[in-house]
Scaffold this motif. Sequence first.
Motif, PDB file in Angstrom:
ATOM      1  N   ALA A 173       0.839  -1.200   0.000  1.00 14.66           N
ATOM      2  CA  ALA A 173       0.000   0.000   0.000  1.00 14.66           C
ATOM      3  C   ALA A 173       0.870   1.244   0.000  1.00 14.66           C
ATOM      4  CB  ALA A 173      -0.921   0.001   1.216  1.00 14.66           C
ATOM      5  N   GLY A 174       0.491   2.218  -0.816  1.00 13.22           N
ATOM      6  CA  GLY A 174       1.207   3.482  -0.878  1.00 13.22           C
ATOM      7  C   GLY A 174       2.311   3.537  -1.920  1.00 13.22           C
ATOM      8  N   GLU A 175       2.723   2.409  -2.457  1.00 13.38           N
ATOM      9  CA  GLU A 175       3.759   2.431  -3.481  1.00 13.38           C
ATOM     10  C   GLU A 175       3.218   3.044  -4.768  1.00 13.38           C
ATOM     11  OE1 GLU A 175       6.793  -1.087  -2.195  1.00 13.38           O
ATOM     12  OE2 GLU A 175       5.445  -1.509  -3.857  1.00 13.38           O
ATOM     13  N   GLU A 176       4.119   3.721  -5.506  1.00 14.33           N
ATOM     14  CA  GLU A 176       3.735   4.435  -6.728  1.00 14.33           C
ATOM     15  C   GLU A 176       4.638   4.043  -7.881  1.00 14.33           C
ATOM     16  OE1 GLU A 176       4.129   8.558  -5.770  1.00 14.33           O
ATOM     17  OE2 GLU A 176       2.367   8.557  -4.471  1.00 14.33           O
ATOM     18  N   PHE A 177       4.106   4.203  -9.082  1.00 14.16           N
ATOM     19  CA  PHE A 177       4.853   3.959 -10.319  1.00 14.16           C
ATOM     20  C   PHE A 177       4.422   5.033 -11.309  1.00 14.16           C
ATOM     21  CE2 PHE A 177       4.827   1.834 -14.556  1.00 14.16           C
ATOM     22  CZ  PHE A 177       6.194   1.706 -14.714  1.00 14.16           C
ATOM     23  N   THR A 178       5.379   5.771 -11.872  1.00 13.18           N
ATOM     24  CA  THR A 178       5.068   6.894 -12.755  1.00 13.18           C
ATOM     25  C   THR A 178       5.742   6.715 -14.107  1.00 13.18           C
ATOM     26  OG1 THR A 178       4.894   8.366 -10.848  1.00 13.18           O
ATOM     27  CG2 THR A 178       5.192   9.405 -13.005  1.00 13.18           C
ATOM     28  N   VAL A 179       4.989   7.013 -15.164  1.00 16.02           N
ATOM     29  CA  VAL A 179       5.524   6.971 -16.523  1.00 16.02           C
ATOM     30  C   VAL A 179       5.168   8.282 -17.203  1.00 16.02           C
ATOM     31  CG1 VAL A 179       5.386   5.844 -18.792  1.00 16.02           C
ATOM     32  CG2 VAL A 179       5.327   4.469 -16.703  1.00 16.02           C
ATOM     33  N   THR A 180       6.112   8.854 -17.928  1.00 18.22           N
ATOM     34  CA  THR A 180       5.879  10.033 -18.756  1.00 18.22           C
ATOM     35  C   THR A 180       5.848   9.569 -20.204  1.00 18.22           C
ATOM     36  OG1 THR A 180       7.003  11.445 -17.179  1.00 18.22           O
ATOM     37  CG2 THR A 180       6.742  12.313 -19.407  1.00 18.22           C
ATOM     38  N   PHE A 181       4.814   9.974 -20.928  1.00 18.17           N
ATOM     39  CA  PHE A 181       4.599   9.517 -22.296  1.00 18.17           C
ATOM     40  C   PHE A 181       5.084  10.583 -23.281  1.00 18.17           C
ATOM     41  CE2 PHE A 181       1.907   7.045 -19.617  1.00 18.17           C
ATOM     42  CZ  PHE A 181       1.956   5.773 -20.175  1.00 18.17           C
ATOM     43  N   SER A 182       6.033  10.211 -24.140  1.00 17.86           N
ATOM     44  CA  SER A 182       6.696  11.172 -25.011  1.00 17.86           C
ATOM     45  C   SER A 182       6.225  11.151 -26.460  1.00 17.86           C
ATOM     46  CB  SER A 182       8.210  10.941 -24.976  1.00 17.86           C
ATOM     47  OG  SER A 182       8.510   9.646 -25.444  1.00 17.86           O
ATOM     48  N   GLU A 183       5.296  10.273 -26.783  1.00 13.17           N
ATOM     49  CA  GLU A 183       4.772  10.250 -28.152  1.00 13.17           C
ATOM     50  C   GLU A 183       3.294   9.867 -28.120  1.00 13.17           C
ATOM     51  OE1 GLU A 183       5.790   5.908 -29.942  1.00 13.17           O
ATOM     52  OE2 GLU A 183       7.499   7.243 -29.668  1.00 13.17           O
ATOM     53  N   PRO A 184       2.528  10.335 -29.120  1.00 10.48           N
ATOM     54  CA  PRO A 184       1.106  10.007 -29.140  1.00 10.48           C
ATOM     55  C   PRO A 184       0.883   8.518 -29.409  1.00 10.48           C
ATOM     56  CG  PRO A 184       1.695  11.420 -31.013  1.00 10.48           C
ATOM     57  CD  PRO A 184       2.930  11.186 -30.214  1.00 10.48           C
ATOM     58  N   GLY A 185      -0.251   8.032 -28.965  1.00  7.97           N
ATOM     59  CA  GLY A 185      -0.606   6.640 -29.208  1.00  7.97           C
ATOM     60  C   GLY A 185      -1.533   6.107 -28.147  1.00  7.97           C
ATOM     61  N   ARG A 186      -1.814   4.845 -28.266  1.00  7.65           N
ATOM     62  CA  ARG A 186      -2.671   4.130 -27.318  1.00  7.65           C
ATOM     63  C   ARG A 186      -1.790   3.100 -26.637  1.00  7.65           C
ATOM     64  NH1 ARG A 186      -6.258  -0.319 -27.499  1.00  7.65           N
ATOM     65  NH2 ARG A 186      -8.131   0.080 -26.260  1.00  7.65           N
ATOM     66  N   PHE A 187      -1.703   3.148 -25.307  1.00  7.44           N
ATOM     67  CA  PHE A 187      -0.802   2.302 -24.548  1.00  7.44           C
ATOM     68  C   PHE A 187      -1.579   1.445 -23.546  1.00  7.44           C
ATOM     69  CE2 PHE A 187       1.450   6.019 -26.025  1.00  7.44           C
ATOM     70  CZ  PHE A 187       2.578   5.462 -26.626  1.00  7.44           C
ATOM     71  N   PRO A 188      -1.958   0.226 -23.959  1.00  8.86           N
ATOM     72  CA  PRO A 188      -2.655  -0.684 -23.038  1.00  8.86           C
ATOM     73  C   PRO A 188      -1.709  -1.181 -21.948  1.00  8.86           C
ATOM     74  CG  PRO A 188      -2.887  -1.385 -25.342  1.00  8.86           C
ATOM     75  CD  PRO A 188      -1.835  -0.325 -25.295  1.00  8.86           C
ATOM     76  N   TYR A 189      -2.285  -1.544 -20.809  1.00  7.15           N
ATOM     77  CA  TYR A 189      -1.506  -2.107 -19.707  1.00  7.15           C
ATOM     78  C   TYR A 189      -2.400  -3.013 -18.886  1.00  7.15           C
ATOM     79  CZ  TYR A 189      -3.782   1.522 -16.911  1.00  7.15           C
ATOM     80  OH  TYR A 189      -4.710   2.316 -16.290  1.00  7.15           O
ATOM     81  N   TYR A 190      -1.782  -3.826 -18.028  1.00  4.19           N
ATOM     82  CA  TYR A 190      -2.546  -4.761 -17.204  1.00  4.19           C
ATOM     83  C   TYR A 190      -1.746  -5.093 -15.950  1.00  4.19           C
ATOM     84  CZ  TYR A 190       0.545  -8.425 -18.989  1.00  4.19           C
ATOM     85  OH  TYR A 190       1.641  -9.177 -19.300  1.00  4.19           O
ATOM     86  N   CYS A 191      -2.392  -5.779 -15.028  1.00  4.33           N
ATOM     87  CA  CYS A 191      -1.741  -6.283 -13.816  1.00  4.33           C
ATOM     88  C   CYS A 191      -1.483  -7.774 -14.034  1.00  4.33           C
ATOM     89  CB  CYS A 191      -2.644  -6.058 -12.603  1.00  4.33           C
ATOM     90  SG  CYS A 191      -1.990  -6.755 -11.067  1.00  4.33           S
TER      91      CYS A 191
END
Length: 133
Positions: A99-117
Amino acid sequence: MGWAWRLVAVVVIAAGCTTGQPAGRGGAAVPDGAVQVRLTCATGNPDAPCAFDPAEVTVRVGGMVRWVNTDATFHTVTSSDRVEVRRPSGRFDGVLSAAGEEFTVTFSEPGRFPYYCRPHAEFMAGVVTVVAE
């Protein structure tokens, strides 16, 4: 959990994901301008007990998305080429084991970026849409 899992806080791998200036909408904005997505296992839905909230967000090029684990459940934020086929694409992969952990991503190009656990792949997925400024 092993020390290696706890050590991973932020992983950013090129292919559209780098560091940059924030901008976005769709989730809660935080002081640095990142769009926030909560990882929760308090959905009240027995068929999908865990979720990204919100599951879909939109940011401008240079925008940041920050995923925050809101409970003690082990989660990942793993990029995929398609939501329908959940396999790691290598763009980004964050581990949030407490609990409380974070993950950050900065996106540098346009597009659709799917993700999952990865541990909850059958019901826990989302999409970041990045639009040109």
